[in-house]
Design a protein around this motif. Sequence first.
Motif, PDB file in Angstrom:
ATOM      1  N   TYR A  53       4.733 126.636 -47.485  1.00 47.77           N
ATOM      2  CA  TYR A  53       5.468 126.573 -46.233  1.00 47.77           C
ATOM      3  C   TYR A  53       5.709 127.994 -45.727  1.00 47.77           C
ATOM      4  O   TYR A  53       5.716 128.955 -46.501  1.00 47.77           O
ATOM      5  CB  TYR A  53       6.802 125.820 -46.373  1.00 47.77           C
ATOM      6  N   ASP A  54       5.898 128.116 -44.419  1.00 45.88           N
ATOM      7  CA  ASP A  54       6.229 129.384 -43.772  1.00 45.88           C
ATOM      8  C   ASP A  54       7.311 129.120 -42.730  1.00 45.88           C
ATOM      9  O   ASP A  54       7.197 128.181 -41.948  1.00 45.88           O
ATOM     10  CB  ASP A  54       5.009 129.993 -43.078  1.00 45.88           C
ATOM     11  N   LEU A  55       8.340 129.955 -42.733  1.00 38.07           N
ATOM     12  CA  LEU A  55       9.416 129.849 -41.759  1.00 38.07           C
ATOM     13  C   LEU A  55       9.559 131.183 -41.023  1.00 38.07           C
ATOM     14  O   LEU A  55       9.559 132.242 -41.658  1.00 38.07           O
ATOM     15  CB  LEU A  55      10.743 129.509 -42.450  1.00 38.07           C
ATOM     16  N   ASN A  56       9.672 131.120 -39.708  1.00 38.12           N
ATOM     17  CA  ASN A  56       9.845 132.320 -38.880  1.00 38.12           C
ATOM     18  C   ASN A  56      11.055 132.153 -37.975  1.00 38.12           C
ATOM     19  O   ASN A  56      11.298 131.058 -37.453  1.00 38.12           O
ATOM     20  CB  ASN A  56       8.608 132.553 -37.999  1.00 38.12           C
ATOM     21  N   LEU A  57      11.803 133.234 -37.798  1.00 36.60           N
ATOM     22  CA  LEU A  57      12.945 133.230 -36.895  1.00 36.60           C
ATOM     23  C   LEU A  57      12.952 134.525 -36.092  1.00 36.60           C
ATOM     24  O   LEU A  57      12.838 135.613 -36.669  1.00 36.60           O
ATOM     25  CB  LEU A  57      14.262 133.111 -37.677  1.00 36.60           C
ATOM     26  N   ASN A  58      13.064 134.406 -34.776  1.00 38.78           N
ATOM     27  CA  ASN A  58      13.161 135.570 -33.890  1.00 38.78           C
ATOM     28  C   ASN A  58      14.249 135.306 -32.863  1.00 38.78           C
ATOM     29  O   ASN A  58      14.186 134.305 -32.135  1.00 38.78           O
ATOM     30  CB  ASN A  58      11.837 135.828 -33.168  1.00 38.78           C
TER      31      ASN A  58
END
Length: 293
Positions: free
Chosen positions: A4-9
């Motif tokens: 899994y990959d999680l990104n937050l901006n």
Amino acid sequence: ASFYDLNLNVNHTINPRNNLYLTAYASSDQFRLNSDTLYKYSNRNINVKWKHNFSNKLYGTITAGFDQYKYEVSSEKNPVNAFQLAFDISQASVRADFNYAPGNKHNFNFGFNSIYYKLHPGSYTPQSDQSLVTRDVLPAEQAVESALYIGDQYELTSNLSVNAGLRYSFFNYLSPHDVYNYTPGLPKSLNTLRDTTAYTGTKIINTYHGPEIRLAARYSLSDNASIKASYNTLRQYIHMLSNTTIISPTDVWKLSDPHIKPQLGSQFSLGYYHNFKSNTIETSVELYYKRMK
């Protein structure tokens, strides 16, 4: 296999002079080969940046962040030999960067940064109570790398611009840690090991420092063509060790210490750049020469 990959901006404008930026990332991967050995590795990252405009000529950014990478290799197929092999590296950093443009000819940049490294170089432990694997854990390592820098981009003429900068870096290898002392002038091995110095608490065991030079020039031959040349030097205090004989994520990192000096590099480059058809096609030819120690 799974991942899994999680990104937050998140970007927030406080007012016309102040902006906040938050970025975060998390990932995890794991896979098995022949339903036996399990390979797992993950990344964690969070970064907060504040940008402030002091005036129309000066702005600055302050950034703080944390990063971590780790992996595990384990096997439970045979309970007697069940094991777990692990490694992790983390770093916390803070930096301040400023840009000052007093006029059309000069553009100054200056600032500082500092990084705290913490490594657990490796552990080999039994995976269960039935396992006969002997526990082996390497001692942790920590260090602080810091630097100050200043640079100036100067327009000498309408065709010629020069970019010059100086960065001075410091590296402090920290305790607690044991340092092996060897017989001078002989290869370092168990046969030449004399004694061990134990450093406790948080003290500076070893320090490296030195300058890094940045020089670059650009000469415009026309509106579509230019020649660029550059020279820079670099000091690197962290080293990656790779095992290329097996297909697995088992790279480890090693800090410079009293026995392992920083890597030094210098590079010179020269290139020709040309654009065609109203800058819709960009072409370039570049040569470089690099030395590493």
